[in-house]
Design a protein around this motif. Structure first.
Motif, PDB file in Angstrom:
ATOM      1  N   ASN A  67       0.832  -1.205   0.000  1.00 50.24           N
ATOM      2  CA  ASN A  67       0.000   0.000   0.000  1.00 50.24           C
ATOM      3  C   ASN A  67       0.867   1.255   0.000  1.00 50.24           C
ATOM      4  O   ASN A  67       2.090   1.163  -0.005  1.00 50.24           O
ATOM      5  CB  ASN A  67      -0.990  -0.010   1.168  1.00 50.24           C
ATOM      6  N   ASN A  68       0.204   2.407  -0.007  1.00 49.56           N
ATOM      7  CA  ASN A  68       0.882   3.706  -0.083  1.00 49.56           C
ATOM      8  C   ASN A  68       1.886   3.735  -1.226  1.00 49.56           C
ATOM      9  O   ASN A  68       3.036   4.142  -1.061  1.00 49.56           O
ATOM     10  CB  ASN A  68       1.566   4.051   1.236  1.00 49.56           C
ATOM     11  N   ILE A  69       1.443   3.311  -2.386  1.00 49.29           N
ATOM     12  CA  ILE A  69       2.319   3.216  -3.556  1.00 49.29           C
ATOM     13  C   ILE A  69       2.542   4.608  -4.138  1.00 49.29           C
ATOM     14  O   ILE A  69       1.599   5.366  -4.333  1.00 49.29           O
ATOM     15  CB  ILE A  69       1.695   2.283  -4.609  1.00 49.29           C
ATOM     16  N   GLU A  70       3.803   4.918  -4.387  1.00 50.31           N
ATOM     17  CA  GLU A  70       4.165   6.193  -4.998  1.00 50.31           C
ATOM     18  C   GLU A  70       4.988   5.927  -6.246  1.00 50.31           C
ATOM     19  O   GLU A  70       5.839   5.037  -6.252  1.00 50.31           O
ATOM     20  CB  GLU A  70       5.009   7.035  -4.048  1.00 50.31           C
ATOM     21  N   ILE A  71       4.715   6.696  -7.272  1.00 55.23           N
ATOM     22  CA  ILE A  71       5.525   6.642  -8.492  1.00 55.23           C
ATOM     23  C   ILE A  71       6.149   8.020  -8.653  1.00 55.23           C
ATOM     24  O   ILE A  71       5.440   9.006  -8.840  1.00 55.23           O
ATOM     25  CB  ILE A  71       4.672   6.314  -9.735  1.00 55.23           C
ATOM     26  N   LEU A  72       7.451   8.072  -8.536  1.00 56.67           N
ATOM     27  CA  LEU A  72       8.151   9.338  -8.655  1.00 56.67           C
ATOM     28  C   LEU A  72       9.032   9.310  -9.888  1.00 56.67           C
ATOM     29  O   LEU A  72       9.795   8.364 -10.090  1.00 56.67           O
ATOM     30  CB  LEU A  72       9.014   9.600  -7.422  1.00 56.67           C
ATOM     31  N   ARG A  73       8.909  10.348 -10.683  1.00 60.87           N
ATOM     32  CA  ARG A  73       9.779  10.442 -11.854  1.00 60.87           C
ATOM     33  C   ARG A  73      11.165  10.829 -11.381  1.00 60.87           C
ATOM     34  O   ARG A  73      11.323  11.731 -10.566  1.00 60.87           O
ATOM     35  CB  ARG A  73       9.253  11.466 -12.836  1.00 60.87           C
ATOM     36  N   ARG A  74      12.140  10.129 -11.884  1.00 60.96           N
ATOM     37  CA  ARG A  74      13.529  10.430 -11.546  1.00 60.96           C
ATOM     38  C   ARG A  74      14.084  11.308 -12.651  1.00 60.96           C
ATOM     39  O   ARG A  74      14.121  10.890 -13.805  1.00 60.96           O
ATOM     40  CB  ARG A  74      14.333   9.143 -11.434  1.00 60.96           C
ATOM     41  N   VAL A  97      21.801   5.573 -28.001  1.00 61.52           N
ATOM     42  CA  VAL A  97      20.508   5.903 -28.593  1.00 61.52           C
ATOM     43  C   VAL A  97      20.275   7.406 -28.492  1.00 61.52           C
ATOM     44  O   VAL A  97      20.512   8.026 -27.466  1.00 61.52           O
ATOM     45  CB  VAL A  97      19.371   5.141 -27.882  1.00 61.52           C
ATOM     46  N   THR A  98      19.793   7.982 -29.592  1.00 62.00           N
ATOM     47  CA  THR A  98      19.444   9.401 -29.592  1.00 62.00           C
ATOM     48  C   THR A  98      17.933   9.521 -29.733  1.00 62.00           C
ATOM     49  O   THR A  98      17.246   8.556 -30.015  1.00 62.00           O
ATOM     50  CB  THR A  98      20.142  10.137 -30.752  1.00 62.00           C
ATOM     51  N   GLY A  99      17.440  10.723 -29.549  1.00 63.14           N
ATOM     52  CA  GLY A  99      15.990  10.925 -29.645  1.00 63.14           C
ATOM     53  C   GLY A  99      15.349  10.676 -28.302  1.00 63.14           C
ATOM     54  O   GLY A  99      15.851  11.101 -27.275  1.00 63.14           O
ATOM     55  N   ASP A 100      14.213   9.962 -28.291  1.00 58.06           N
ATOM     56  CA  ASP A 100      13.525   9.682 -27.036  1.00 58.06           C
ATOM     57  C   ASP A 100      14.405   8.833 -26.139  1.00 58.06           C
ATOM     58  O   ASP A 100      14.790   7.726 -26.487  1.00 58.06           O
ATOM     59  CB  ASP A 100      12.226   8.901 -27.282  1.00 58.06           C
ATOM     60  N   GLY A 101      14.710   9.361 -24.977  1.00 62.52           N
ATOM     61  CA  GLY A 101      15.451   8.587 -23.998  1.00 62.52           C
ATOM     62  C   GLY A 101      14.496   7.803 -23.126  1.00 62.52           C
ATOM     63  O   GLY A 101      13.282   7.829 -23.307  1.00 62.52           O
ATOM     64  N   VAL A 102      15.049   7.128 -22.172  1.00 65.52           N
ATOM     65  CA  VAL A 102      14.245   6.374 -21.229  1.00 65.52           C
ATOM     66  C   VAL A 102      13.818   7.312 -20.112  1.00 65.52           C
ATOM     67  O   VAL A 102      14.646   8.002 -19.528  1.00 65.52           O
ATOM     68  CB  VAL A 102      15.055   5.197 -20.647  1.00 65.52           C
ATOM     69  N   ASP A 103      12.529   7.348 -19.836  1.00 59.23           N
ATOM     70  CA  ASP A 103      12.040   8.054 -18.657  1.00 59.23           C
ATOM     71  C   ASP A 103      12.195   7.088 -17.496  1.00 59.23           C
ATOM     72  O   ASP A 103      11.757   5.942 -17.576  1.00 59.23           O
ATOM     73  CB  ASP A 103      10.570   8.433 -18.815  1.00 59.23           C
ATOM     74  N   GLU A 104      12.837   7.555 -16.439  1.00 61.75           N
ATOM     75  CA  GLU A 104      13.047   6.715 -15.266  1.00 61.75           C
ATOM     76  C   GLU A 104      12.053   7.076 -14.177  1.00 61.75           C
ATOM     77  O   GLU A 104      11.760   8.250 -13.957  1.00 61.75           O
ATOM     78  CB  GLU A 104      14.458   6.909 -14.709  1.00 61.75           C
TER      79      GLU A 104
END
Length: 112
Positions: A67-74, A97-104
């Motif tokens: 529970n109390n799940i949080e998703i935080l963008r790094r 890789v260029t262009g769209d990177g990975v969102d963490e």
């Protein structure tokens, strides 16, 4: 979305989620109440499509009973958890890789 993808990579992604489902259930079973879990999750690319996996992963965490799940963008920086990008065709991580990177994202949750 990845459930409908009928490729080797799509099947591997599904297998990953099945394995993580089992892993999270076992983790929930053995952790003491109040224990915190944290997972680094990034996007996946398959055949030019981006799959945002953090929300799907958070659903597995909730399903496992946390529970109390949080998703935080790094924020992306020179100090990354994951490599800089994914190849849009293969989905493999690559620093070139260029262009769209990975969102963490970091997914946090607590054992009840």
């Amino acid at each position: 979305e990845f459930r409908g993808e009928d490729t080797i990579e799509g099947r591997a992604l599904r297998a990953y989620f099945v394995g993580m489902r089992d892993h999270l259930r076992e983790l929930r079973r053995i952790l003491k109440p109040g224990a915190v879990i944290a997972y680094a999750v990034g996007n996946s690319f398959r055949r030019g499509r981006k799959f945002s996996l953090a929300q799907s992963f958070a659903s597995l965490v909730e399903e496992a009973g946390f529970n109390n799940i949080e998703i935080l963008r790094r924020p992306n920086s020179h100090r990354r958890i994951l490599p800089a990008g994914r190849d849009r065709i293969t989905g493999r991580f690559s620093s070139s890789v260029t262009g769209d990177g990975v969102d963490e994202f970091v997914v946090y949750a607590y054992a009840p």
